[in-house]
Each structure stands twice: as C-alpha cells, then as structure tokens.
Design an enzyme around this catalytic site. Sequence first.
Site, short mmCIF file in Angstrom:
data_model
loop_
_atom_site.label_atom_id
_atom_site.label_comp_id
_atom_site.label_asym_id
_atom_site.label_seq_id
_atom_site.Cartn_x
_atom_site.Cartn_y
_atom_site.Cartn_z
N ARG A 44 -65.26 8.84 -35.22
CA ARG A 44 -64.54 7.67 -35.89
C ARG A 44 -63.20 8.29 -36.31
O ARG A 44 -62.16 7.55 -36.35
CB ARG A 44 -65.34 7.33 -36.94
CG ARG A 44 -66.76 6.50 -36.45
CD ARG A 44 -67.39 5.74 -37.40
NE ARG A 44 -68.21 6.60 -38.41
CZ ARG A 44 -69.10 6.98 -38.67
NH1 ARG A 44 -69.89 6.82 -37.57
NH2 ARG A 44 -69.90 7.71 -39.54
N LYS A 134 -57.59 -5.39 -48.82
CA LYS A 134 -58.35 -6.80 -48.00
C LYS A 134 -59.60 -7.29 -48.73
O LYS A 134 -60.63 -6.23 -48.77
CB LYS A 134 -58.31 -6.38 -46.51
CG LYS A 134 -59.06 -7.33 -45.67
CD LYS A 134 -59.03 -7.35 -44.27
CE LYS A 134 -60.44 -7.36 -43.84
NZ LYS A 134 -60.78 -6.94 -42.43
N LYS A 217 -54.16 -13.96 -44.81
CA LYS A 217 -54.49 -13.55 -43.44
C LYS A 217 -55.31 -14.79 -42.94
O LYS A 217 -56.90 -14.57 -43.07
CB LYS A 217 -55.38 -12.13 -43.49
CG LYS A 217 -55.93 -11.67 -42.11
CD LYS A 217 -56.31 -10.13 -42.13
CE LYS A 217 -56.77 -9.86 -40.72
NZ LYS A 217 -57.19 -8.25 -40.69
P1 13P Z 1 -59.63 -9.02 -35.61
O1 13P Z 1 -58.11 -9.01 -35.57
O2 13P Z 1 -60.50 -8.12 -34.67
O3 13P Z 1 -60.33 -10.38 -35.84
O4 13P Z 1 -60.00 -8.13 -36.88
C1 13P Z 1 -59.35 -8.42 -37.98
C2 13P Z 1 -59.67 -8.42 -39.37
O5 13P Z 1 -59.43 -7.55 -40.20
C3 13P Z 1 -61.11 -8.93 -39.52
O6 13P Z 1 -61.26 -8.92 -40.74
#
Ligand code: 13P
Length: 335
Positions: A44, A134, A217
């Site tokens: 990873r 996030k 987002k």
């Molecule tokens: P994806 O762009 O693969 O949807 O992932 C973004 C993300 O951070 C989801 O929480």
Amino acid sequence: MSELNNIALKILNNGKGILAADESTGTMTKRLDSVKVPSTPQNRLLFREILFSASSMSECIGGVILYDETIKQETSKKENIPELISKMGSIPGIKVDTGAKNLAGSPNEKITEGLDGLRERLKEYHKLGAKFTKWRGVYSISKNYPSKLCVHSNAHALARYSALVQECEMVPIVEPEVLMDGEHSAKDCYEKTSEVIKKCFEELILHKVDLKGIILKPNMIITGNKSKDKISNEEIAKLTLQCLKNAVPSEVPGIAFLSGGQSEIEATENLNLINKHNNTNFIMSYSYGRALQQSALKYWSKNIQNIEGTQKVFNHRAKMNTLAAKGKWSKELEI
Ligand code: 13P
C-alpha cells in the site's frame, strides 16, 4: 486573507486539484485484490509513495488526502509521508471520519461517524503535518431516500467536524456525496443534491464555520448508473453549475468534485465542460480517487518495481485533469 482561505486557494489555484489517496485499508485491499497485488502495508505504501514522488505533484496536485495508516508511514528513504508531499510542492491532508454506519431510525441509510475524540486526533494529525482534512457523508437516492433524518444528521456531523477542524487551524473538506448507484434520473439527482448541500450550509453557518476556509467536495449531477435515460456531458455540466450556483454561498472559495464511479475520461470531460461554462465565482476543480489512480494502479500491478512507468501514467491523468480544471482539455490530448 485568512490563513485558512490561503490554504484552500493554494490547494486549488491555477488548475491544481486534489489526489484522494485516503482509501481505508478495507477499500485499498479491494482495489489491490482487483489487480492481484497482495494488500500488505508495504505494498500500500509502495504504490502511494510512487504517486507522491511523481513530477505532476508539483505542477498539478495541490493537495493529497491521506489515510491514518499512510500519514504515519515512512518512505523508503526514511522520510515521513507529509514531508515527502510538502517537498514535492503539494499540501498533505487527512481523512478523519471513521466511516459510514447504519443510521439508527433509518437503518437502510448511513451516518458517518468519528466525532468522539476528534479534537485530540486533529491535534495529532496537525502535528504530523496535515493542513486540511476530509469527512464524507453518503446519501443514496431511491423512492423514499434520502430521508430528512439522513440529510439532517449527516449535515450536523459535517458541521461539527468542520468547526473542530477550523479550531485546529486546518481547512475542512466538506464532502456530501449523493451516490450514483440506482435508477434515478438527473432531475432526482439535482433535487436531492440541492437539498443535501443546502442543509449542509445551514448547519455550517449555525456552527459558525468560516465558509472562506472550507472546500466543498460534491458529486456532479448525473443520472443513476442503472438509469435508462442518460444525459449528455454538456447537460451534466450545465445542471451541475446551476445546482451549485443556487445551493452554495458565495464566500466558499472552491469546489473540488469527487469522481464517484465515473470513468477516468468521463470525469475529465465533465470537469472540462463545467469549467468551459463556469459562470460562478467558484474555482471548480477535482478531488479524484479512482479517476486519478485507476490506470496507474493497473499499470503498476504488472510490475510493482516499475516506478517510472507508473509515474508516467499517473502524470498524464493529473495533467489532463489540471487542463480540465482550466477548461483547456480536449479528447485529442488523450493517448
Ligand atoms: P472517487 O473520486 O473515487 O469517488 O473518490 C473520491 C473520494 O475521496 C471519495 O470519498
């Protein structure tokens, strides 16, 4: 300009976007299983270190979202990961929610957890070098969903999280993801996404979050992946812009879309059209996970020691998305 606003703009200015490399160990294991690479902590790290040392990190990737395991790992050269990311000219961030669990009262829906002990965890991450964070709330669309309870409780959690993050001098990414899964129409997606985002801002304002110091987002406005009536990319761009223009307060400096299961090219093409038609004051960029990493992961899995080749694939995707964030991408540039 406040320091938080400054960080948000640094992450997203000049077509830069975010690499979402914060897959939990469970999700990363699924990704690695799909290309038949054993999901060990070393593998990873190896894949992620290859991406974080690629040249596009300085030109295209303004921020990287890490997972708890990665932010505490050391590179092959004994640097810590946030140091590597900063050295490459990007900004390290961290996913701080602990995942979506069944929502009591509406068990077919999810509530994101992780508020307990968050203040202390944030201090630790800040010390490790994180400048932004996030938290993702998830909502699915069907006849009776998302329920008011789901919309309200996830908005409340996102606001409590954001207030704590700003208290710790980091920028919260507020991610309310209306999922693509299902048979719903673009109109359903538009209406539900508007409702979800408006509720988030109602709660963020109530919790006195500085809107100039966040990044939103969201998902784009698209039809469900099992819906029969698809809409054009132009329509996706127009509906997405209209929805965000109506639902997002003007103080917010930037919007960075998730890819949510779109293919790499779709995610790039839609972002490009959004920027071509952008009639808002928001920066519109990307915070992609799968749409930035899929091809690189596939390529890498064939020879996990091929650093240069893997970086080349990743650099291309990052460049294409940065062009799209400026509305300057075209299909001919794809190889
Ligand atoms: P994806 O762009 O693969 O949807 O992932 C973004 C993300 O951070 C989801 O929480």
